[in-house]
Scaffold this motif. Structure first.
Motif, PDB file in Angstrom:
ATOM      1  N   LEU A  86       0.814  -1.212   0.000  1.00 32.92           N
ATOM      2  CA  LEU A  86       0.000   0.000   0.000  1.00 32.92           C
ATOM      3  C   LEU A  86       0.849   1.264   0.000  1.00 32.92           C
ATOM      4  CD1 LEU A  86      -2.761  -1.008   2.578  1.00 32.92           C
ATOM      5  CD2 LEU A  86      -3.013  -0.868   0.095  1.00 32.92           C
ATOM      6  N   ASP A  87       1.986   1.210   0.666  1.00 28.28           N
ATOM      7  CA  ASP A  87       2.839   2.388   0.820  1.00 28.28           C
ATOM      8  C   ASP A  87       4.274   1.904   1.024  1.00 28.28           C
ATOM      9  OD1 ASP A  87       4.238   4.662   1.685  1.00 28.28           O
ATOM     10  OD2 ASP A  87       2.529   5.459   2.775  1.00 28.28           O
ATOM     11  N   SER A  88       5.177   2.341   0.189  1.00 25.03           N
ATOM     12  CA  SER A  88       6.572   1.878   0.283  1.00 25.03           C
ATOM     13  C   SER A  88       7.230   2.322   1.585  1.00 25.03           C
ATOM     14  CB  SER A  88       7.383   2.397  -0.913  1.00 25.03           C
ATOM     15  OG  SER A  88       7.363   3.824  -0.949  1.00 25.03           O
ATOM     16  N   ASP A  89       6.658   3.324   2.258  1.00 23.67           N
ATOM     17  CA  ASP A  89       7.256   3.845   3.488  1.00 23.67           C
ATOM     18  C   ASP A  89       6.640   3.277   4.761  1.00 23.67           C
ATOM     19  OD1 ASP A  89       8.987   5.526   2.032  1.00 23.67           O
ATOM     20  OD2 ASP A  89       7.427   7.054   1.856  1.00 23.67           O
ATOM     21  N   ALA A  90       5.647   2.398   4.628  1.00 23.25           N
ATOM     22  CA  ALA A  90       4.984   1.836   5.815  1.00 23.25           C
ATOM     23  C   ALA A  90       4.417   0.471   5.463  1.00 23.25           C
ATOM     24  CB  ALA A  90       3.876   2.761   6.299  1.00 23.25           C
ATOM     25  N   ASP A  91       4.366  -0.424   6.463  1.00 27.35           N
ATOM     26  CA  ASP A  91       3.781  -1.730   6.162  1.00 27.35           C
ATOM     27  C   ASP A  91       2.265  -1.599   6.064  1.00 27.35           C
ATOM     28  OD1 ASP A  91       2.498  -2.433   8.765  1.00 27.35           O
ATOM     29  OD2 ASP A  91       4.551  -2.429   9.500  1.00 27.35           O
ATOM     30  N   ASN A  92       1.655  -2.598   5.451  1.00 25.28           N
ATOM     31  CA  ASN A  92       0.222  -2.523   5.143  1.00 25.28           C
ATOM     32  C   ASN A  92      -0.641  -2.331   6.384  1.00 25.28           C
ATOM     33  OD1 ASN A  92       0.860  -2.962   2.406  1.00 25.28           O
ATOM     34  ND2 ASN A  92       0.847  -5.173   2.707  1.00 25.28           N
ATOM     35  N   ASN A  93      -0.323  -3.036   7.461  1.00 29.77           N
ATOM     36  CA  ASN A  93      -1.113  -2.882   8.689  1.00 29.77           C
ATOM     37  C   ASN A  93      -1.015  -1.469   9.246  1.00 29.77           C
ATOM     38  OD1 ASN A  93      -2.211  -5.426   8.780  1.00 29.77           O
ATOM     39  ND2 ASN A  93      -0.696  -6.270  10.177  1.00 29.77           N
ATOM     40  N   ALA A  94       0.146  -0.847   9.099  1.00 26.12           N
ATOM     41  CA  ALA A  94       0.297   0.534   9.572  1.00 26.12           C
ATOM     42  C   ALA A  94      -0.585   1.484   8.775  1.00 26.12           C
ATOM     43  CB  ALA A  94       1.760   0.958   9.473  1.00 26.12           C
ATOM     44  N   VAL A  95      -0.724   1.225   7.472  1.00 27.91           N
ATOM     45  CA  VAL A  95      -1.587   2.059   6.632  1.00 27.91           C
ATOM     46  C   VAL A  95      -3.041   1.899   7.062  1.00 27.91           C
ATOM     47  CG1 VAL A  95      -2.422   2.464   4.281  1.00 27.91           C
ATOM     48  CG2 VAL A  95       0.012   1.989   4.685  1.00 27.91           C
ATOM     49  N   VAL A  96      -3.465   0.651   7.318  1.00 26.03           N
ATOM     50  CA  VAL A  96      -4.838   0.397   7.771  1.00 26.03           C
ATOM     51  C   VAL A  96      -5.082   1.074   9.119  1.00 26.03           C
ATOM     52  CG1 VAL A  96      -6.476  -1.384   8.483  1.00 26.03           C
ATOM     53  CG2 VAL A  96      -5.002  -1.778   6.495  1.00 26.03           C
ATOM     54  N   ALA A  97      -4.130   0.943  10.043  1.00 28.66           N
ATOM     55  CA  ALA A  97      -4.275   1.556  11.369  1.00 28.66           C
ATOM     56  C   ALA A  97      -4.369   3.072  11.262  1.00 28.66           C
ATOM     57  CB  ALA A  97      -3.100   1.161  12.257  1.00 28.66           C
ATOM     58  N   ASP A  98      -3.585   3.656  10.371  1.00 32.84           N
ATOM     59  CA  ASP A  98      -3.619   5.108  10.180  1.00 32.84           C
ATOM     60  C   ASP A  98      -4.971   5.556   9.649  1.00 32.84           C
ATOM     61  OD1 ASP A  98      -2.082   7.718  10.002  1.00 32.84           O
ATOM     62  OD2 ASP A  98      -2.703   7.501   7.909  1.00 32.84           O
ATOM     63  N   ARG A  99      -5.538   4.786   8.709  1.00 30.72           N
ATOM     64  CA  ARG A  99      -6.850   5.121   8.160  1.00 30.72           C
ATOM     65  C   ARG A  99      -7.926   5.028   9.250  1.00 30.72           C
ATOM     66  NH1 ARG A  99      -8.731   4.995   2.796  1.00 30.72           N
ATOM     67  NH2 ARG A  99      -6.535   5.443   2.352  1.00 30.72           N
ATOM     68  N   LEU A 100      -7.866   3.984  10.067  1.00 33.82           N
ATOM     69  CA  LEU A 100      -8.832   3.836  11.160  1.00 33.82           C
ATOM     70  C   LEU A 100      -8.689   4.965  12.171  1.00 33.82           C
ATOM     71  CD1 LEU A 100      -8.632  -0.010  11.822  1.00 33.82           C
ATOM     72  CD2 LEU A 100     -10.551   1.232  10.804  1.00 33.82           C
ATOM     73  N   ARG A 101      -7.455   5.330  12.492  1.00 34.58           N
ATOM     74  CA  ARG A 101      -7.221   6.404  13.467  1.00 34.58           C
ATOM     75  C   ARG A 101      -7.863   7.704  13.003  1.00 34.58           C
ATOM     76  NH1 ARG A 101      -4.079  10.432  13.229  1.00 34.58           N
ATOM     77  NH2 ARG A 101      -2.892   9.570  11.497  1.00 34.58           N
ATOM     78  N   ARG A 102      -7.681   8.038  11.737  1.00 36.72           N
ATOM     79  CA  ARG A 102      -8.235   9.293  11.236  1.00 36.72           C
ATOM     80  C   ARG A 102      -9.763   9.295  11.284  1.00 36.72           C
ATOM     81  NH1 ARG A 102      -5.522  10.371   5.571  1.00 36.72           N
ATOM     82  NH2 ARG A 102      -4.939   8.177   5.628  1.00 36.72           N
ATOM     83  N   MET A 103     -10.367   8.165  10.953  1.00 39.59           N
ATOM     84  CA  MET A 103     -11.831   8.087  11.000  1.00 39.59           C
ATOM     85  C   MET A 103     -12.348   8.189  12.423  1.00 39.59           C
ATOM     86  SD  MET A 103     -13.047   5.342   8.094  1.00 39.59           S
ATOM     87  CE  MET A 103     -11.979   4.017   8.613  1.00 39.59           C
ATOM     88  N   ILE A 104     -11.693   7.495  13.348  1.00 42.21           N
ATOM     89  CA  ILE A 104     -12.138   7.481  14.743  1.00 42.21           C
ATOM     90  C   ILE A 104     -11.949   8.849  15.398  1.00 42.21           C
ATOM     91  CG2 ILE A 104     -11.562   6.552  17.022  1.00 42.21           C
ATOM     92  CD1 ILE A 104     -11.136   3.836  15.583  1.00 42.21           C
ATOM     93  N   VAL A 105     -10.818   9.492  15.128  1.00 42.09           N
ATOM     94  CA  VAL A 105     -10.566  10.826  15.680  1.00 42.09           C
ATOM     95  C   VAL A 105     -11.632  11.804  15.216  1.00 42.09           C
ATOM     96  CG1 VAL A 105      -9.012  12.826  15.485  1.00 42.09           C
ATOM     97  CG2 VAL A 105      -8.084  10.581  16.059  1.00 42.09           C
ATOM     98  N   GLU A 106     -11.972  11.754  13.916  1.00 46.18           N
ATOM     99  CA  GLU A 106     -12.957  12.684  13.367  1.00 46.18           C
ATOM    100  C   GLU A 106     -14.362  12.388  13.895  1.00 46.18           C
ATOM    101  OE1 GLU A 106     -14.818  13.935   9.019  1.00 46.18           O
ATOM    102  OE2 GLU A 106     -12.876  12.922   9.115  1.00 46.18           O
ATOM    103  N   THR A 107     -14.725  11.097  13.954  1.00 47.36           N
ATOM    104  CA  THR A 107     -16.083  10.727  14.357  1.00 47.36           C
ATOM    105  C   THR A 107     -16.346  11.013  15.826  1.00 47.36           C
ATOM    106  OG1 THR A 107     -16.133   8.987  12.678  1.00 47.36           O
ATOM    107  CG2 THR A 107     -17.755   8.835  14.456  1.00 47.36           C
ATOM    108  N   PHE A 108     -15.359  10.709  16.682  1.00 51.12           N
ATOM    109  CA  PHE A 108     -15.573  10.821  18.130  1.00 51.12           C
ATOM    110  C   PHE A 108     -14.905  12.058  18.737  1.00 51.12           C
ATOM    111  CE2 PHE A 108     -16.192   6.351  17.111  1.00 51.12           C
ATOM    112  CZ  PHE A 108     -17.355   6.065  17.798  1.00 51.12           C
ATOM    113  N   ASP A 109     -14.359  12.913  17.871  1.00 47.15           N
ATOM    114  CA  ASP A 109     -13.740  14.159  18.324  1.00 47.15           C
ATOM    115  C   ASP A 109     -12.698  13.891  19.417  1.00 47.15           C
ATOM    116  OD1 ASP A 109     -13.327  16.885  18.303  1.00 47.15           O
ATOM    117  OD2 ASP A 109     -14.848  17.278  19.839  1.00 47.15           O
ATOM    118  N   LEU A 110     -11.791  12.972  19.124  1.00 50.88           N
ATOM    119  CA  LEU A 110     -10.741  12.606  20.071  1.00 50.88           C
ATOM    120  C   LEU A 110      -9.485  13.437  19.857  1.00 50.88           C
ATOM    121  CD1 LEU A 110     -10.938   8.702  19.802  1.00 50.88           C
ATOM    122  CD2 LEU A 110     -12.022  10.154  21.516  1.00 50.88           C
ATOM    123  N   ARG A 111      -8.672  13.512  20.905  1.00 53.20           N
ATOM    124  CA  ARG A 111      -7.341  14.100  20.748  1.00 53.20           C
ATOM    125  C   ARG A 111      -6.465  13.100  20.006  1.00 53.20           C
ATOM    126  NH1 ARG A 111      -3.705  15.506  24.476  1.00 53.20           N
ATOM    127  NH2 ARG A 111      -4.419  13.941  25.955  1.00 53.20           N
TER     128      ARG A 111
END
Length: 207
Positions: free
Chosen positions: A129-154
């Motif tokens: 998915l990204d030459s600079d990160a492993d695939n699981n890291a890319v998935v985790a990053d995508r989930l983090r952004r969605m969760i932060v936006e949805t639940f207004d987290l720090r």
């Protein structure tokens, strides 16, 4: 994390070209289901998609790039399904989304062509998915952004680490569930949810 670069040699400028690219990705998915990544070739992709081999190379340099585009399509669909679920359900806490996310992953594993083999790309390359990160890291990053936006987290480093660990652990246990049952062993799937939800809930209490 940087934005993922497209593996396409060039972006399709017309609708017909875009539809042709999607046919190639659909062909790739079908071949993966039948013969795995080792059975995937650009020639077979062209034949199944009913396009000239030159059309494949017009957009993709090799079979890895086709698989990368399919993995990115999987990631986009995964993200879209999760976003829709987050919007329609009233979760008491962000850690309560674990069951819904696992449910979406399992459904894609059962119903989306090519997903059970490729998922987000590890069968081809752990950095697909990204030459600079492993695939699981890319998935985790995508989930983090969605969760932060949805639940207004720090958006803290601790949250990023917790989600990265959750994705790694979940990936391992879900692989175990599908090794013993092509539809996912229900008992192991339940344990995956219990494991990850318990970890994230404890992370919230400690934060």
């Amino acid at each position: 994390m940087t934005e993922i670069r497209t593996p396409l040699r060039r972006l399709p400028a017309q609708r017909r070209s875009a539809e042709r690219v999607q046919r190639m990705l659909d062909a790739c998915a079908g071949i993966l289901d039948e013969d795995g990544y080792d059975g995937l070739t650009t020639t077979r992709i062209a034949q199944r998609a009913d396009v000239a081999i030159g059309s494949v190379y017009q957009f993709f340099p090799d079979k890895r790039a086709v698989a990368q585009s399919l993995a990115l399509r999987n990631l986009e669909e995964f993200g879209e399904r999760i976003s829709a679920r987050l919007a329609e359900d009233d979760f008491a806490d962000w850690s309560d989304t674990v069951g819904a996310i696992i449910e979406i992953f399992v459904d894609m594993h059962r119903t989306v062509p090519g997903f059970r083999v490729l998922r987000f790309g590890d069968v081809a390359d752990v950095n697909l998915l990204d030459s600079d990160a492993d695939n699981n890291a890319v998935v985790a990053d995508r989930l983090r952004r969605m969760i932060v936006e949805t639940f207004d987290l720090r958006d803290t480093p601790g949250l990023a680490t917790a989600l990265a660990i959750s994705v790694e652990a979940g990936d391992a246990v879900l692989k175990m569930a599908f090794r013993s049952d092509p539809d996912g062993d229900p008992a192991i799937l339940a344990e995956a949810e219990r494991l990850i939800h318990g970890y994230l809930a404890s992370h919230i209490e400690e934060s």
